[in-house]
Design a protein around this motif. Sequence first.
Motif, mmCIF file in Angstrom:
data_model
loop_
_atom_site.group_PDB
_atom_site.id
_atom_site.type_symbol
_atom_site.label_atom_id
_atom_site.label_comp_id
_atom_site.label_asym_id
_atom_site.label_seq_id
_atom_site.Cartn_x
_atom_site.Cartn_y
_atom_site.Cartn_z
ATOM 1 N N LYS A 117 0.853 -1.197 0.000
ATOM 2 C CA LYS A 117 0.000 0.000 0.000
ATOM 3 C C LYS A 117 0.885 1.242 0.000
ATOM 4 O O LYS A 117 0.392 2.360 -0.082
ATOM 5 C CB LYS A 117 -0.809 0.000 1.317
ATOM 6 N N GLY A 140 -5.445 -2.670 0.257
ATOM 7 C CA GLY A 140 -5.690 -3.160 1.616
ATOM 8 C C GLY A 140 -5.549 -4.663 1.656
ATOM 9 O O GLY A 140 -5.492 -5.321 0.610
ATOM 10 N N SER A 141 -5.440 -5.222 2.883
ATOM 11 C CA SER A 141 -5.206 -6.665 3.048
ATOM 12 C C SER A 141 -4.110 -7.136 2.095
ATOM 13 O O SER A 141 -4.263 -8.102 1.340
ATOM 14 C CB SER A 141 -6.489 -7.459 2.811
ATOM 15 N N GLU A 143 -1.570 -8.722 2.583
ATOM 16 C CA GLU A 143 -1.119 -10.089 2.851
ATOM 17 C C GLU A 143 -1.659 -11.074 1.823
ATOM 18 O O GLU A 143 -1.108 -12.155 1.625
ATOM 19 C CB GLU A 143 -1.550 -10.526 4.253
ATOM 20 N N ASP A 156 4.623 -3.847 4.414
ATOM 21 C CA ASP A 156 3.381 -3.449 5.065
ATOM 22 C C ASP A 156 3.618 -3.140 6.536
ATOM 23 O O ASP A 156 4.725 -3.322 7.055
ATOM 24 C CB ASP A 156 2.343 -4.573 4.910
ATOM 25 N N ILE A 157 2.522 -2.723 7.172
ATOM 26 C CA ILE A 157 2.571 -2.433 8.596
ATOM 27 C C ILE A 157 2.347 -3.719 9.381
ATOM 28 O O ILE A 157 1.450 -4.497 9.056
ATOM 29 C CB ILE A 157 1.471 -1.416 8.926
ATOM 30 N N VAL A 158 3.162 -3.902 10.398
ATOM 31 C CA VAL A 158 2.972 -5.036 11.316
ATOM 32 C C VAL A 158 2.775 -4.456 12.707
ATOM 33 O O VAL A 158 3.583 -3.635 13.167
ATOM 34 C CB VAL A 158 4.200 -5.966 11.312
ATOM 35 N N GLU A 159 1.681 -4.847 13.335
ATOM 36 C CA GLU A 159 1.461 -4.353 14.696
ATOM 37 C C GLU A 159 1.667 -5.504 15.681
ATOM 38 O O GLU A 159 2.699 -5.612 16.320
ATOM 39 C CB GLU A 159 0.061 -3.750 14.807
ATOM 40 N N THR A 160 0.715 -6.424 15.760
ATOM 41 C CA THR A 160 0.881 -7.573 16.669
ATOM 42 C C THR A 160 1.550 -8.751 15.959
ATOM 43 O O THR A 160 2.044 -9.661 16.607
ATOM 44 C CB THR A 160 -0.493 -8.052 17.171
ATOM 45 N N GLY A 161 1.521 -8.747 14.643
ATOM 46 C CA GLY A 161 2.082 -9.868 13.868
ATOM 47 C C GLY A 161 1.051 -10.959 13.596
ATOM 48 O O GLY A 161 1.336 -11.939 12.905
ATOM 49 N N THR A 162 -0.168 -10.773 14.121
ATOM 50 C CA THR A 162 -1.203 -11.812 13.983
ATOM 51 C C THR A 162 -1.595 -12.042 12.527
ATOM 52 O O THR A 162 -1.739 -13.194 12.096
ATOM 53 C CB THR A 162 -2.465 -11.402 14.785
ATOM 54 N N THR A 163 -1.772 -10.967 11.768
ATOM 55 C CA THR A 163 -2.203 -11.125 10.368
ATOM 56 C C THR A 163 -1.172 -11.922 9.581
ATOM 57 O O THR A 163 -1.527 -12.814 8.804
ATOM 58 C CB THR A 163 -2.448 -9.751 9.702
HETATM 59 C C1 PRP Z 1 -2.960 -3.277 8.938
HETATM 60 C C2 PRP Z 1 -1.794 -3.848 8.143
HETATM 61 C C3 PRP Z 1 -1.897 -5.320 8.404
HETATM 62 C C4 PRP Z 1 -2.445 -5.380 9.823
HETATM 63 C C5 PRP Z 1 -1.324 -5.669 10.777
HETATM 64 O O1 PRP Z 1 -4.085 -3.390 8.176
HETATM 65 O O2 PRP Z 1 -1.907 -3.518 6.765
HETATM 66 O O3 PRP Z 1 -2.783 -5.938 7.494
HETATM 67 O O4 PRP Z 1 -3.006 -4.095 10.116
HETATM 68 O O5 PRP Z 1 -1.764 -5.808 12.106
HETATM 69 P P1 PRP Z 1 -1.326 -7.040 13.002
HETATM 70 O O6 PRP Z 1 0.167 -7.198 12.902
HETATM 71 O O7 PRP Z 1 -1.728 -6.622 14.407
HETATM 72 O O8 PRP Z 1 -2.059 -8.255 12.558
HETATM 73 P P2 PRP Z 1 -5.433 -2.626 8.511
HETATM 74 O O9 PRP Z 1 -6.179 -3.356 9.563
HETATM 75 O O10 PRP Z 1 -5.107 -1.195 8.825
HETATM 76 O O11 PRP Z 1 -6.276 -2.727 7.163
HETATM 77 P P3 PRP Z 1 -5.852 -2.961 5.656
HETATM 78 O O12 PRP Z 1 -5.287 -4.345 5.564
HETATM 79 O O13 PRP Z 1 -7.134 -2.850 4.911
HETATM 80 O O14 PRP Z 1 -4.864 -1.924 5.279
#
Ligand code: PRP
Length: 210
Positions: A117, A140-141, A143, A156-163
């Motif tokens: 993104k 979006g999504s 992954e 992409d952004i990783v927050e908890t790594g769960t996705t």
């Molecule tokens: C963000 C990012 C990942 C997810 C990561 O997506 O793009 O898909 O959060 O978070 P995690 O590491 O805690 O699992 P977001 O929910 O903002 O929506 P998007 O995928 O539609 O961009």
Amino acid sequence: MKPLRMALTKGRLEKDTVALLERIGYDCEAVHNKGRKLILPVGDRLEVVLAKAADVITYVEHGVCDLGVVGKDTIMENGTSFYEVLDLGFGRCKFALAAPKGSDFFGGYASRTIATKYPNVARNYFESKAMDIRFIKIEGSVELAPLLGLSDAIVDIVETGTTLKENGLEVVETICDISARLIVNTASLKLRKAEIEELVAQMEQAKEQA
Ligand code: PRP
């Protein structure tokens, strides 16, 4: 004097900012009861505007909002014609290069495809690496792209790594840390210096109390 106008990124950053403003003593009642309203008074010296992240930057750059709260990710992707005055400490996550578990992303000499993104962030990251990379913009999504066979990896952004985990992906390399930033329009900082400096100082102090 008209109130200072602050653009907030709708959602989590909005909630964390409102909590911070309330610790300072601002009355955020109107934001809690906003309904579908998008411009809301916060006391009589400040009003907040609720917007999507990239639009927060647009409004601050054009000076229709004096201040903004936006993630460093959006700043890195969308430009910097404003002052970034404070790391607010919330909205913490990171930019990462991720690929299917066990795949050897940096191995071999074949060209690679990256879905993201954030094409500017991805391009900058790969600039120092002598690799043949093709970028595909996804909204979006992200992954999904490697799972569907569209790309070898994602930025992409990783927050908890769960996705990542739940979709069989893993971090190959962390690119940088991200958090929410307070940004200020360059002209506003000159024209309304005292008010803005006072607010920034209050926010900095309230941030330590979180
Ligand atoms: C963000 C990012 C990942 C997810 C990561 O997506 O793009 O898909 O959060 O978070 P995690 O590491 O805690 O699992 P977001 O929910 O903002 O929506 P998007 O995928 O539609 O961009």
